[in-house]
Write an enzyme that holds these catalytic residues in place. Structure first.
Site, PDB file in Angstrom:
ATOM      1  N   CYS A 131       8.249 -53.628  -2.971  1.00 33.44           N
ATOM      2  CA  CYS A 131       7.171 -52.301  -2.598  1.00 33.44           C
ATOM      3  C   CYS A 131       7.685 -52.278  -0.688  1.00 33.44           C
ATOM      4  O   CYS A 131       7.373 -50.907  -0.097  1.00 33.44           O
ATOM      5  CB  CYS A 131       6.176 -52.133  -3.160  1.00 33.44           C
ATOM      6  N   HIS A 170       5.321 -43.035  -5.143  1.00 38.77           N
ATOM      7  CA  HIS A 170       5.585 -44.994  -4.475  1.00 38.77           C
ATOM      8  C   HIS A 170       6.929 -44.766  -4.248  1.00 38.77           C
ATOM      9  O   HIS A 170       7.065 -45.298  -5.218  1.00 38.77           O
ATOM     10  CB  HIS A 170       4.550 -45.666  -5.310  1.00 38.77           C
ATOM     11  N   CYS A 207       0.950 -54.060  -1.324  1.00 41.40           N
ATOM     12  CA  CYS A 207       0.910 -54.998  -1.606  1.00 41.40           C
ATOM     13  C   CYS A 207       2.471 -54.749  -2.566  1.00 41.40           C
ATOM     14  O   CYS A 207       3.209 -53.883  -2.320  1.00 41.40           O
ATOM     15  CB  CYS A 207       0.056 -54.881  -3.418  1.00 41.40           C
TER      16      CYS A 207
END
EC number: 2.3.1.16
Length: 397
Positions: free
Chosen positions: A96, A348, A379
C-alpha cells in the site's frame, strides 16, 4: 567527499480521478500505464520550466508488478509519456505504501546530493490486477506472518477490533460517515479541481467521455444506512463495505527537487521534506503501524504531534484510523485530521494512495499559510507503516 544535505521540496503533485475497480469502473478499458502517463504529462504541462530531460529518476510505486504493471513500470511510463530515452526509472513495492516509499526514496536521494529532480508516484489498477494476483506464497509464509489472517487486510482490521474492544463497530461507522461528509463538502467546494488530471476514457458500454471526478464518494451515506450493512470478512465481524475503503483504480505523482534547483528554474517550492519514519509490527494487526512510524518520524524531526497542524492518514479501514487517533491522543473529530475526508470516500488504489496524501497536503498547506507542519501516514500490508513530516512553504510566498 563531504556533501551538505540538500533541502528537498515538493514543486507539484497531481492525481487522476479515482475509479471503482471492476467492470463498472471508469477505467475498466484503461490500462494502468496510461493512468501513470497522464500524471507525468500533466506535471510537465503544469510546470513549463520543467523539461523532462531534467528528471534524474522516475520512481514509481506499484504493488502488483505483473502483466500491465510489470516490466519495470517506472521506466516504461516515462517512455510512454514521450520523455525520451534519457530518463531512468524503476518500480517500488511496499504494498500500500509503494508510492509513499517512492516519495521517501526520492527525497532521500535528493537530500544526499545524488540528484536534484526526481518524479515519484504510484499507480494501481485493482480492477485488472486484484490484490495478491499471481502471487506464490512461500510454504512457511503463513507461519512467518503469524497466521492466515495476516494475508487478508480485512481480517487484520477485524483483529484490531478483537484486541481493542473499545474500538467498536459503532465508532467505526461514525468515523466512516464523517469521512464521507467531509469529502462531500470538499468536492462541492471545488477542492479537488487543482489536483485532478482529467482523463478521457472508454466506458464499459463503448462510449468515450472525459472524467474529472472521483467515482467512489457516497455523499448520501447515513449512520442508519451504515448500521444496516453486513460484515464482509467474518459473519460476526465489524468491518463492512461502509467503514472500509472501496477497491479503486488510479494514479498520483509528485515532483521533488532540491530547493536550489527549483528556485533556479523559477518554480515555487510548495513544501519541504522534514523526516520519514518507517516501522514494522505484527502483520496480523498491520493497521497499528502508523503509530510507531509516526513516533519515529517525529523523533527524527525533533517535533511533537501537537506541532502537526494538518494530518493526512490513509483510511484503509476506519478501525485502523481510530487506533491511531486513540493511541496518539487525538479526538475522532480532530479538525486537523483528514480535513477533506479520506480513502473511505475517495478509495485506496494501493500504491497511488501515498502520493494522493501528498497532493492533499500540498493544497491544504496552500489554503493554510498559518499551518507550519503536516504529516502523511499510512499502514501497509504485511505489518508496516510509513510516515513523512513536511513543512509548509506557502507562507514564504
Amino acid at each position: 567527499m563531504n556533501r551538505p544535505v540538500q533541502e528537498v521540496v515538493v514543486v507539484d503533485s497531481v492525481r487522476t480521478p479515482f475509479g471503482r475497480a471492476g467492470e463498472k469502473g471508469i477505467y475498466w478499458k484503461t490500462r494502468a500505464e496510461d493512468l501513470a502517463v497522464a500524471v507525468l504529462k500533466a506535471l510537465v504541462e503544469r510546470n513549463p520550466a520543467l523539461d523532462p530531460s531534467q528528471v534524474e529518476d522516475c520512481l514509481w510505486g506499484v504493488t502488483n508488478q505483473v502483466k500491465e504493471q510489470g516490466g519495470t513500470l517506472g521506466r516504461m511510463v516515462s517512455l510512454l509519456a514521450d520523455w525520451g530515452w534519457g530518463v531512468p526509472g524503476c518500480s517500488i513495492d511496499r504494498m500500500c505504501a509503494g508510492g509513499l516509499t517512492a516519495v521517501h526514496f526520492g527525497a532521500s536521494v535528493i537530500a544526499s546530493g545524488m540528484a536534484d529532480c526526481i518524479v515519484s508516484g504510484g499507480v494501481e489498477h485493482m480492477g485488472h490486477l486484484p490484490m495478491g494476483v499471481f502471487r506464490d506464497l512461500h510454504p512457511r509464509a503463513v507461519e512467518a506472518l503469524g497466521d492466515e489472517t495476516a494475508l487478508s487486510m480485512g481480517l487484520t482490521a477485524e483483529n484490531i477490533h478483537d484486541q481493542w474492544p473499545d474500538l467498536t463497530r459503532e465508532r467505526a461507522d461514525r468515523y466512516a460517515w464523517l469521512s464521507q461528509q467531509k469529502a462531500s463538502m470538499a468536492i462541492q467546494a471545488g477542492k479537488m479541481g487543482d489536483m485532478i488530471v482529467p482523463m478521457e476514457v472508454e466506458l464499459p458500454d463503448g462510449t468515450r467521455t472525459v472524467v474529472e471526478r472521483d467515482q467512489t464518494p457516497r455523499p448520501t451515506t447515513t449512520l442508519e444506512g451504515l448500521a444496516q450493512l453486513q460484515p464482509v470478512f467474518r459473519p460476526d465481524g465489524r468491518v463492512t463495505a461502509g467503514n472500509a475503503c472501496p477497491l479503486t483504480d488510479g494514479a498520483a505523482g509528485v515532483v521533488l527537487m532540491s530547493r536550489r534547483k527549483a528556485e533556479s528554474l523559477g518554480l515555487r517550492p510548495r513544501m519541504r521534506w522534514v523526516a520519514t519514519g518507517v516501522a514494522a509490527v505484527d502483520p496480523r494487526i498491520m493497521g497499528t503501524a502508523p503509530v510507531p512510524a509516526t513516533c519515529k518520524a517525529l523523533e527524527k524531526a525533533g517535533l511533537a504531534l501537537d506541532q502537526m497542524d494538518i494530518i493526512e492518514i490513509n483510511e484503509a479501514f476506519a478501525v485502523q484510523v481510530l487506533y491511531f487517533l486513540d493511541r496518539m491522543g487525538l479526538a475522532e473529530d480532530d479538525p486537523r485530521v483528514n480535513i477533506w475526508g479520506g480513502a473511505i470516500a475517495y478509495g485506496h488504489p494501493l500504491a497511488a494512495s501515498g502520493p494522493r496524501l501528498v497532493a492533499f497536503l500540498q493544497r491544504l498547506f496552500a489554503e493554510r499559510p498559518d499551518a507550519r507542519y503536516g504529516l502523511t501516514t499510512m499502514c501497509v500490508g504485511r505489518g508496516q507503516g510509513v510516515s513523512i513530516i513536511w513543512e509548509n512553504l506557502a507562507s514564504a510566498a
